[in-house]
Write an enzyme that holds these catalytic residues in place. Structure first.
Site, short mmCIF file in Angstrom:
data_model
loop_
_atom_site.label_atom_id
_atom_site.label_comp_id
_atom_site.label_asym_id
_atom_site.label_seq_id
_atom_site.Cartn_x
_atom_site.Cartn_y
_atom_site.Cartn_z
N HIS A 163 0.83 -1.20 0.00
CA HIS A 163 0.00 0.00 0.00
C HIS A 163 0.87 1.26 0.00
O HIS A 163 2.07 1.18 0.25
CB HIS A 163 -0.90 0.02 1.25
CG HIS A 163 -0.17 -0.43 2.49
ND1 HIS A 163 -0.35 -1.67 3.03
CD2 HIS A 163 0.77 0.16 3.26
CE1 HIS A 163 0.43 -1.81 4.10
NE2 HIS A 163 1.13 -0.70 4.26
N GLN A 231 -3.89 3.66 4.68
CA GLN A 231 -2.96 2.85 3.87
C GLN A 231 -3.77 2.23 2.74
O GLN A 231 -4.53 1.27 2.95
CB GLN A 231 -2.32 1.75 4.74
CG GLN A 231 -1.29 2.28 5.72
CD GLN A 231 -0.90 1.28 6.79
OE1 GLN A 231 -1.73 0.53 7.27
NE2 GLN A 231 0.37 1.27 7.17
N ASP A 263 7.52 -6.09 2.92
CA ASP A 263 6.51 -5.92 3.96
C ASP A 263 5.15 -6.45 3.48
O ASP A 263 4.72 -6.15 2.37
CB ASP A 263 6.41 -4.42 4.30
CG ASP A 263 5.34 -4.15 5.33
OD1 ASP A 263 5.43 -4.73 6.42
OD2 ASP A 263 4.40 -3.38 5.03
N GLU A 305 8.26 -10.87 4.55
CA GLU A 305 7.53 -10.79 5.83
C GLU A 305 6.23 -11.57 5.66
O GLU A 305 5.22 -11.05 5.18
CB GLU A 305 7.22 -9.34 6.21
CG GLU A 305 6.75 -9.25 7.66
CD GLU A 305 5.47 -8.44 7.89
OE1 GLU A 305 4.98 -8.43 9.02
OE2 GLU A 305 4.97 -7.81 6.94
N HIS A 372 9.32 -5.36 16.17
CA HIS A 372 8.48 -4.17 16.43
C HIS A 372 7.00 -4.52 16.50
O HIS A 372 6.19 -3.71 16.94
CB HIS A 372 8.72 -3.15 15.32
CG HIS A 372 8.15 -3.60 14.01
ND1 HIS A 372 8.68 -4.65 13.31
CD2 HIS A 372 7.06 -3.18 13.30
CE1 HIS A 372 7.96 -4.84 12.21
NE2 HIS A 372 6.98 -3.97 12.18
N ARG A 497 1.52 -1.72 20.40
CA ARG A 497 2.86 -2.12 19.93
C ARG A 497 3.91 -1.10 20.37
O ARG A 497 5.09 -1.40 20.43
CB ARG A 497 2.87 -2.27 18.40
CG ARG A 497 2.08 -3.46 17.91
CD ARG A 497 2.06 -3.55 16.41
NE ARG A 497 1.42 -2.39 15.80
CZ ARG A 497 1.31 -2.19 14.48
NH1 ARG A 497 1.80 -3.08 13.65
NH2 ARG A 497 0.71 -1.13 13.99
C1 GLC Z 1 3.74 -5.17 8.50
C2 GLC Z 1 4.50 -4.42 9.57
C3 GLC Z 1 3.51 -3.79 10.51
C4 GLC Z 1 2.60 -2.87 9.73
C5 GLC Z 1 1.94 -3.60 8.55
C6 GLC Z 1 1.29 -2.65 7.59
O1 GLC Z 1 3.04 -6.25 9.01
O2 GLC Z 1 5.38 -5.26 10.23
O3 GLC Z 1 4.18 -3.08 11.52
O4 GLC Z 1 1.60 -2.38 10.57
O5 GLC Z 1 2.91 -4.32 7.79
O6 GLC Z 1 2.22 -2.07 6.72
#
Ligand code: GLC
Length: 629
Positions: A163, A231, A263, A305, A372, A497
């Protein structure tokens, strides 16, 4: 004469090796020759803009140091630039500290431009080619990367690809009603189609940002927003989006980034009637991105990720012949480990590790205790059902235990996105606070404090025993506690978080030499563990790894063997001393004390670990002379 006749032979050579597959995949997705030609032309443009020094570095990473990330001297750290040292220059000023910690891989949390209050910790990017002004400039990033490379430290940055921020130039133009830009996102005239999607698409943030769509008043339409309403999901069905985003990704590589953290990659392809996660076309896109980076900047790594169950994670490695990501987060091992912290029963962790150990050795994981994000309880509930554990009740137990509600627990976590309907809360907190250090300090309980510090050390030993890159969450190396000040910050208080996103407490570094302080003891322990790991190739990712059976549900046993070196690692998750019922006749050395130790009925103190090591004379290694063979 074609334009390609003017292209550099090096580029053409790399392209020639990969173009057949790359074009096939691209055309299968977009069936658009013009877009494909633009794509390849863009790759060449980015290649020709690449600094000569980085091209040399490509050679080093790719040829001399190839597979660097699988070596046992790898130690990573992940940090928010602002929390660690205010800005990128601050990170440069504190570079000696990173070197002192022996860091070889540095992940800077997303530092790109991102609107205040609508940034999701940097994950809502409004300009992929600009650093958030408070953090510095692109030139600072380039300088820091160069500093890292000179010290043989590899730099990781997020590529937030699912996004953009709703303040990104494309989103602004879409809000003006420009069709070309609206087509880069998912817009709907009314809620009928979004409602259809909602029937099959789960929610990422059920409490803090419910639903997968938001109303866009500027154009009177509904826009897809899987994460936060600000987003906006990109439409990768549009080849222009893919072309431009690949260019944005390679732009970061040209600033010196070595590892791209993709991500939220499972989310990048959407189809009505599906859960919009891990769809086959996601893999096509990742494979093209891998080929593109191999052509432009070989040696660059893709870190996926993929915070999903194991069966969804592993496909992101691709196949050995057609690889996708180089690295993936070992997310289920991490979550299963915290489950084990609470239950003190290692069966689930054993089951999880057995499936990791059975994977081809080329697959490399990034291991971590904390990052994080929250800890999501994506455990193997079918397996747990065999032990009479049911999902909702078990998650409640884990959360109660790790937030310290459970009798006798000193853990100090906080819930995240508590969804009362599903009973699905996740968990936040730093390693030290979850291990009980914060609770013991609070209660002034010296014995508990010793236990909690030992526990923290044991979990780091477990982290460093696994193959792959161990990544420390900045602050964990000094036992940093939760930061409760986020509760008073209106921009943060809805998102727990932030409890583990506190500023690095530099004062703690004044006591690193003093093992009588909590920070000193933890720091020295972790550094000692990392030093041992570096010293013995048995920790190399090429080693054979297996589950060792201690016949005790509190003790996890891992065996490793590589080039004549053997390691037996035992981790006791219970508070009291336990016995590992193993019987190995050879003599071993305890790597922590460097004293000889037998591997018969090994006593492991509560929340402690043992690393037993032995070396076989004349063991076979890559250097063994086989001329007479
Ligand atoms: C990933 C990141 C997280 C974020 C999400 C949206 O999962 O680790 O912190 O909120 O993407 O971009």
């Amino acid at each position: 004469m074609s334009v390609r006749d003017t292209w550099a032979p090096e580029f053409l050579r790399r392209l020639a090796h990969r173009e057949d597959e790359m074009k096939w995949l691209y055309m299968e997705l977009y069936n658009n020759q013009e877009a494909y030609d633009y794509f390849v032309g863009m790759l060449y443009r980015v290649y020709s803009e690449r600094d000569e020094k980085l091209k040399l570095w490509d050679q080093y990473r790719h040829e001399q140091a190839s597979g660097w990330y699988r070596s046992n001297d790898m130690l990573g750290m992940v940090m928010y630039v602002n929390c660690f040292a205010e800005n990128l220059r601050g990170v440069m000023d504190h570079f000696d500290y990173l070197k002192q910690c022996g860091i070889k891989y540095l992940h800077l949390m997303p530092p790109l431009a991102s609107p205040k209050g609508k940034s999701d910790g940097g994950y809502a990017v409004s300009d992929f080619k600009k650093i958030e002004p408070e953090l510095g400039t692109m030139e600072d990033l380039r300088k820091l990367a160069a500093m890292c490379h000179k010290a043989r430290i590899y730099v990781c940055l997020d590529f937030v690809m699912n996004h953009t921020s709703d303040e990104h130039e494309w989103a602004i133009k879409a809000k003006e009603g420009q069709k070309e830009y609206m087509d880069r996102y998912f817009f709907f005239d009314d809620w009928s189609v979004p409602n259809e999607f909602e029937k099959t698409v789960p929610q990422v943030f059920p409490t803090t940002a419910p639903g997968n769509f938001s109303w866009c008043p500027e154009v009177n339409k509904v826009v897809m927003t899987t994460f936060y309403p600000y987003q906006w999901d990109l439409n990768y069905g549009n080849c222009v989006v893919f072309n431009d985003m690949t260019e944005n990704m390679l732009y970061l590589c040209n600033r010196g980034v070595d590892i791209l953290r993709l991500d939220a990659v499972p989310y990048i392809w959407k189809e009505l009637g599906t859960n919009c996660r891990n769809l086959p076309k996601v893999h096509t896109l990742v494979r093209i991105m891998r080929l593109a980076s191999e052509i432009v900047c070989p040696g660059t790594l893709l870190l996926g990720e993929v915070v999903m169950e194991p069966s969804k994670v592993v496909p992101y490695f691709g196949t050995v012949e057609k690889p996708e990501c180089h690295l993936l987060y070992n997310v289920t091992t991490m979550a299963s480990m915290w489950h084990t912290v609470a239950t003190k029963d290692v069966n689930l962790l054993k089951h999880q590790l057995a499936s990791v150990f059975a994977l081809p050795g080329e697959y490399t994981f990034l291991n971590y205790l904390r990052c994080h994000d929250d800890i999501g309880w994506g455990l193997d509930y079918d397996f747990l059902a065999g032990y009479g554990m049911e999902q909702v009740a078990h998650k409640k137990f884990l959360n109660d235990y790790l937030t310290g509600k459970y009798y006798g627990s000193y853990a100090r976590g906080e819930l995240y996105n508590d969804d009362p309907k599903l009973g699905d809360a996740r968990l936040c907190g730093t390693t030290a606070s979850l291990c009980g250090i914060e609770g013991a300090l609070e209660k002034n309980d010296a014995e508990k404090l010793r236990d909690a510090i030992r526990f923290d050390r044991m979990l780091h030993a477990f982290l460093l025993t696994q193959s792959g890159i161990p990544v420390i969450y900045s602050g964990d190396e000094v036992g940093q506690l939760n930061d409760n000040s986020y509760h008073d910050d209106p921009l943060k208080r809805e998102d727990s978080r932030y409890i583990h996103r506190g500023n690095f407490v530099w004062e703690k570094t004044a006591h690193l030499e003093d093992p009588k302080t909590v920070e000193g003891e933890i720091y020295q322990s972790i550094m000692k563990l990392a030093k041992i790991r570096k010293q013995y190739t048995v920790f190399n990712s090429k080693a054979d790894v297996w589950l060792l059976e201690p016949y005790n549900d509190h003790i996890l046993g891992i065996g490793r063997y590589y080039e004549g070196q053997k390691l037996l690692a035992l981790f006791n998750f219970a508070e009291d001393e336990e016995i590992a019922w193993i019987y190995e006749d050879e003599t071993y050395t305890d790597l922590w004390t460097m004293k000889p130790r037998s591997a018969h009925e090994v006593r492991v103190p509560g929340h402690d670990f043992v690393w037993l090591f032995r070396e076989y004379e004349g063991g076979y290694s890559d250097e063994t002379d086989l001329s007479g063979y």
